[in-house]
Structure formats: C-alpha cells, structure tokens
Design a protein around this motif. Structure first.
Motif, mmCIF file in Angstrom:
data_model
loop_
_atom_site.group_PDB
_atom_site.id
_atom_site.type_symbol
_atom_site.label_atom_id
_atom_site.label_comp_id
_atom_site.label_asym_id
_atom_site.label_seq_id
_atom_site.Cartn_x
_atom_site.Cartn_y
_atom_site.Cartn_z
ATOM 1 N N TYR A 1 51.078 22.045 -27.013
ATOM 2 C CA TYR A 1 52.402 22.379 -26.483
ATOM 3 C C TYR A 1 53.056 21.164 -25.833
ATOM 4 C CZ TYR A 1 50.542 27.110 -26.972
ATOM 5 O OH TYR A 1 49.984 28.268 -27.472
ATOM 6 N N GLY A 2 54.351 21.257 -25.650
ATOM 7 C CA GLY A 2 55.113 20.242 -24.936
ATOM 8 C C GLY A 2 56.293 20.895 -24.237
ATOM 9 N N ILE A 3 56.631 20.408 -23.030
ATOM 10 C CA ILE A 3 57.744 20.973 -22.257
ATOM 11 C C ILE A 3 58.764 19.879 -21.971
ATOM 12 C CG2 ILE A 3 58.432 22.221 -20.172
ATOM 13 C CD1 ILE A 3 55.467 22.969 -19.801
ATOM 14 N N MET A 4 59.999 20.113 -22.356
ATOM 15 C CA MET A 4 61.077 19.174 -22.067
ATOM 16 C C MET A 4 62.226 19.921 -21.404
ATOM 17 S SD MET A 4 62.134 16.030 -22.177
ATOM 18 C CE MET A 4 60.823 15.370 -23.226
ATOM 19 N N ILE A 5 62.683 19.393 -20.266
ATOM 20 C CA ILE A 5 63.822 19.989 -19.567
ATOM 21 C C ILE A 5 65.030 19.079 -19.725
ATOM 22 C CG2 ILE A 5 64.758 20.706 -17.338
ATOM 23 C CD1 ILE A 5 61.982 21.535 -16.507
ATOM 24 N N HIS B 1 62.838 23.696 -22.737
ATOM 25 C CA HIS B 1 62.379 23.903 -24.107
ATOM 26 C C HIS B 1 60.855 23.808 -24.095
ATOM 27 C CE1 HIS B 1 66.399 23.265 -26.067
ATOM 28 N NE2 HIS B 1 66.616 22.676 -24.903
ATOM 29 N N VAL B 2 60.203 24.871 -24.501
ATOM 30 C CA VAL B 2 58.735 24.872 -24.621
ATOM 31 C C VAL B 2 58.417 24.917 -26.115
ATOM 32 C CG1 VAL B 2 56.588 26.053 -24.053
ATOM 33 C CG2 VAL B 2 58.506 26.100 -22.436
ATOM 34 N N TYR B 3 57.774 23.856 -26.599
ATOM 35 C CA TYR B 3 57.472 23.748 -28.029
ATOM 36 C C TYR B 3 55.987 23.998 -28.285
ATOM 37 C CZ TYR B 3 62.052 21.521 -28.368
ATOM 38 O OH TYR B 3 63.398 21.258 -28.315
ATOM 39 N N GLU B 4 55.711 24.778 -29.321
ATOM 40 C CA GLU B 4 54.339 25.011 -29.768
ATOM 41 C C GLU B 4 54.171 24.338 -31.135
ATOM 42 O OE1 GLU B 4 51.260 28.651 -30.983
ATOM 43 O OE2 GLU B 4 53.284 29.090 -30.246
ATOM 44 N N ALA C 1 58.265 16.812 -18.946
ATOM 45 C CA ALA C 1 59.223 15.800 -18.497
ATOM 46 C C ALA C 1 60.602 16.430 -18.344
ATOM 47 C CB ALA C 1 59.289 14.637 -19.485
ATOM 48 N N LEU C 2 61.421 15.820 -17.485
ATOM 49 C CA LEU C 2 62.825 16.182 -17.348
ATOM 50 C C LEU C 2 63.652 14.936 -17.605
ATOM 51 C CD1 LEU C 2 64.702 18.303 -14.746
ATOM 52 C CD2 LEU C 2 65.347 15.897 -15.009
ATOM 53 N N GLU D 1 66.126 25.128 -32.910
ATOM 54 C CA GLU D 1 67.365 24.612 -32.349
ATOM 55 C C GLU D 1 67.514 23.110 -32.561
ATOM 56 O OE1 GLU D 1 69.891 24.644 -28.166
ATOM 57 O OE2 GLU D 1 68.057 25.819 -28.368
ATOM 58 N N THR D 2 68.755 22.708 -32.866
ATOM 59 C CA THR D 2 69.053 21.290 -33.108
ATOM 60 C C THR D 2 69.396 20.599 -31.793
ATOM 61 O OG1 THR D 2 71.334 21.906 -33.589
ATOM 62 C CG2 THR D 2 69.844 21.643 -35.469
ATOM 63 N N SER D 3 68.405 20.402 -30.961
ATOM 64 C CA SER D 3 68.596 19.754 -29.665
ATOM 65 C C SER D 3 67.822 18.438 -29.613
ATOM 66 C CB SER D 3 68.111 20.677 -28.541
ATOM 67 O OG SER D 3 68.041 19.979 -27.317
ATOM 68 N N TRP D 4 68.361 17.453 -28.878
ATOM 69 C CA TRP D 4 67.670 16.163 -28.730
ATOM 70 C C TRP D 4 66.302 16.343 -28.071
ATOM 71 C CZ3 TRP D 4 66.100 15.169 -23.875
ATOM 72 C CH2 TRP D 4 66.824 15.708 -22.804
ATOM 73 N N THR D 5 66.090 17.469 -27.413
ATOM 74 C CA THR D 5 64.843 17.662 -26.667
ATOM 75 C C THR D 5 63.603 17.654 -27.568
ATOM 76 O OG1 THR D 5 65.222 20.055 -26.794
ATOM 77 C CG2 THR D 5 65.933 18.927 -24.793
ATOM 78 N N LEU D 6 63.751 18.086 -28.817
ATOM 79 C CA LEU D 6 62.602 18.077 -29.720
ATOM 80 C C LEU D 6 62.189 16.652 -30.042
ATOM 81 C CD1 LEU D 6 60.543 19.476 -31.544
ATOM 82 C CD2 LEU D 6 62.319 19.644 -33.311
ATOM 83 N N GLY D 7 63.152 15.800 -30.382
ATOM 84 C CA GLY D 7 62.841 14.404 -30.644
ATOM 85 C C GLY D 7 62.223 13.728 -29.431
#
Length: 422
Positions: free
Chosen positions: A47-51, A61-64, A124-125, A406-412
């Motif tokens: 997992y990864g968490i990006m705010i 955004h919580v990614y699995e 991270a935020l 979702e097409t958000s910069w947070t995934l990259g």
C-alpha cells in the motif's frame, strides 16, 4: 509372557514418543526460523498513502498495489479517495486546526489498510499552489504541525514526508499517472505517451514527452527534465504556471487584489445588477457588473486573452500535433456543461469550450447559483486557444478516471514515494 508383552509395549511407546518429539522439533524449527518466501510465480500486495493538500481542499489517496514477480511495474488493484474542505492553506492563522483537518484523513487511511501492513506502508503529504502562495512563515507553521501529527501514526515516513511540492513535479507526477493508466509508458523515449494539462485552483501544468529534436533545442533548459519511469528513461517537457489556476486566474484577470483586503471589482463577466462576494484563501472580493462594458462572451474573454498573453502560455508548436489529456477543472467544467459525460468523460474540442462560453455569457442564460460559470468558461477557452495555441477543432480528451482509477498526480507521486522508502 506378560513381562515380554509389557517390555515390548514399553519399547513401542518410547519409540513413538521419540518420533513425536523429533517431529515437533523439526516443525517448530522450520516454522519459527525460516522466512516466508514468495514462490517465483506468486505476487504480493502492498500500500501507499499520498495526501494532496490543494488550494481548495485536502484529499487522501490510499493505493493498493500488487507486485508481480519478474515485473518492475506494479499493478494498481484498488484506491480509496476521501477529501475535506477547505484547503490546508485556509488555516494559515490556526495551524493546529489545519493539522486536525489532515488527521481526519489519516484515520480513514488507517482504517482502510490491514494492521499488519501499517509498518510497511509509506505516507507523505505534498502541498500545491495554495501553500506556495502563503508567506513562508505561515506555510512552515502549518507544515510543522502536520509533521508532528505524522509521527503519531504507524506508517513509514520518507526523509521529507511533509512538503510544498514544486510545480514541475506536480506536472510530471500527473503525466506519469495518465500514461500509467493508459499503459503507454513502455515505449522508448515516451514516443507513445500522451501529453497532460492539469488546471488546479492555484496553478496549471503542461507536460509531454517531446518527439522532435527541435523541441529540445528551442525549449528552456529548466523546462526539460530527465525522468526514469519503471526502467524507461525519458526526457520530459514540463512547465508550471503559478498563479493561473482557475481560482487564482479569477483574481489575476481582475487586476490581482492584494491578500487580506476586501476589494470591489467591476467585471464584464457578470450580468446587469449582480453583486457577488467571493473568497479565495486570504483574499475576499466583491464582484460587480461593469456598467460601462457589456459584450457578453467577447468582453469577458478579452480579459483572459490578455492574461494568457501576459503569462506567455505559448510553449512549443509541437503540442498542437500531440494528443493531450486535460483534467481537473477542465473536466469539471466540461462535465457541468454536458460537453462530456460526467461519469465517463470523453473527447471534446476547443470549440466546444468557446461555444459553451458564448451560450453562458448572456443575461438570459445567467444562473445566479453558478455566478462564475461565464468567467470560468471564457478562461478555459482563452487558455487553450489564445494561450497554448490549439486550433478550435483540436480534439482533447478529459476523463475523471481511466480504467476506474482517478487521474490524479498523487498516483505518480506515490510511485516515487514507494521507491524512496523501499
């Protein structure tokens, strides 16, 4: 005979006990000392968490992911998205309240991830234009309160877990997200990738992989970045325009009121006898109809044509021959005007924004519940046509999601976060 049977039975019991003890030792040894190894053909989840601390709100955004053996590219299985408003920058005078707004998002993230994965999940935020435009001391006070908050949660923190993100990084991360979801990152030099234009509340970014050598020769060195994405090395053009996101452009086109002041602005983008008070961060503006000017769409668009030229949105001719995705507020306004489907998104032309502005900027079409719609549509049309130089029949794609993600910069950004903490 009895003694012989008793002796024989005793020998059998003793041998059985010895075998049981040996078996138990062997089992316990192998269970407690051998690592759990994945077979070459199996996968594992992480997992990864990006705010995203944006100018108008904060989003978690919580990614699995699933990592397949033998592949350098993780598979995105699922994502959780939650948001809170207003944005972190709105708490400039009360940093503790700002941190409390982020804590709500962290609790949601913690509940989403299995407990046994907490200690291996990076967090991270990254703050965007809202905090970039705050005075340095106020921005740092907010970030420090969030850093204290992060240390109370059981996640993995990178070297700098709470930061104001550079606009160029925001553009690159968004471009990576779009092309990862389109599965176009595998080509050499990014030749199969699509460009991305992201219009946020406080800034706008344009990012693409140049296909022609002349582009690299003409572009400013600061706009060209070497990036490595899942083992593929590419040169990317990226430029961030701070102060001309949707919200900040409203201010800029009205001669840029100073922060902390209540000012009255007359504009051709409002109908007759209409007044509207609007606040963007620390700035409060009272918009009034300019009684001396009314040309509907033409008068309103003129303001944004001027802004587009002052900000030098003209980048490189090559962009007019590349496919582009436009998202964030481009998507929101296009969906609102039913240019594209509000759920699926779709393809549209620059002319569709021009037509929508012409239709909306009429007194009889004005909707007091959406007082800025005329202004926003003129802004979008001017940025695309007058700023970037797209022809009116240029086709652009805008989708809230690609493949359900979702097409958000947070995934990259999360890909980089995982790489940094692994």
């Amino acid at each position: 005979m009895y003694l012989f049977i008793k002796w024989k039975t005793g020998i059998f019991v003793m041998i059985s006990l010895i075998l049981i003890v040996c078996f138990m030792k062997l089992f316990l040894f192998s269970y407690t000392t051998q690592p759990i190894l994945l077979n070459p053909g199996t996968s594992h989840k992480f997992y990864g968490i990006m705010i995203d601390a944006g100018s108008t709100g904060s989003r978690v955004h919580v990614y699995e992911f699933e990592k397949l053996s033998g592949s350098s590219t993780p598979v995105l299985l699922d994502e959780l998205f939650e948001q809170t408003k207003p944005g972190l920058s709105s708490y400039a005078e009360d940093p503790k309240a700002g941190a409390a707004s982020i804590e709500k998002l962290l609790v949601i993230a913690k509940n989403r991830i299995p407990q046994n994965a907490w200690s291996s999940t990076p967090l991270a935020l990254k703050a965007t234009a809202g905090l970039r435009m705050l005075p340095t001391e106020q921005a740092e006070n907010l970030l420090n309160e969030v850093r204290v908050l992060f240390n109370r949660f059981p996640f993995v923190l990178p070297k700098n877990p709470v930061m104001i993100m550079d606009g160029a990084d925001e553009g690159i991360y968004g471009w990576i997200t779009v092309n990862y979801l389109l599965d176009t990152l595998g080509g050499s030099g990014g030749q199969f990738t699509e460009g991305a234009i992201d219009l946020g509340g406080g800034s706008m970014q344009i990012t693409f992989a140049p296909h022609h050598k002349s582009t690299a020769d003409i572009a400013q060195t600061s706009d060209l970045k070497d990036v490595s994405v899942f083992g593929n090395k590419m040169k990317i053009f990226v430029h961030s325009y701070l102060g001309i996101g949707l919200m900040s452009a409203r201010e800029a086109a009205m001669n840029g009121p100073k922060p902390q002041e209540l000012v009255t602005v007359t504009t051709a983008c409002m109908p007759q006898s209409f007044k509207h008070s609007w606040k963007n961060g620390p700035t409060e503006i009272l918009f009034e109809k300019d009684l001396c000017v009314w040309g509907g769409n033409l008068a309103c668009r003129f303001k944004f044509r001027v802004l587009a030229n002052i900000q030098r949105l003209h980048v490189l001719a090559e962009i007019r021959h590349q496919p582009f995705y436009v998202f964030s507020y481009f998507f929101d306004r296009a969906a609102q005007m039913k240019i594209i489907d509000e759920h699926k998104g779709g393809e549209m032309t620059v002319q569709s924004f021009i037509d929508a502005a012409t239709k909306t900027c009429k007194d009889d079409a004005f909707n007091s519940e959406e007082p800025f719609l005329c202004m926003d549509l003129c802004l979008l049309a001017s940025f695309l046509e007058d700023g970037f130089g797209f022809a009116s029949d240029t086709k652009l794609t805008s989708k809230k999601t690609i493949g359900g993600k979702e097409t958000s910069w947070t995934l990259g950004a999360t890909f980089y976060l995982i790489d940094e903490t692994s």
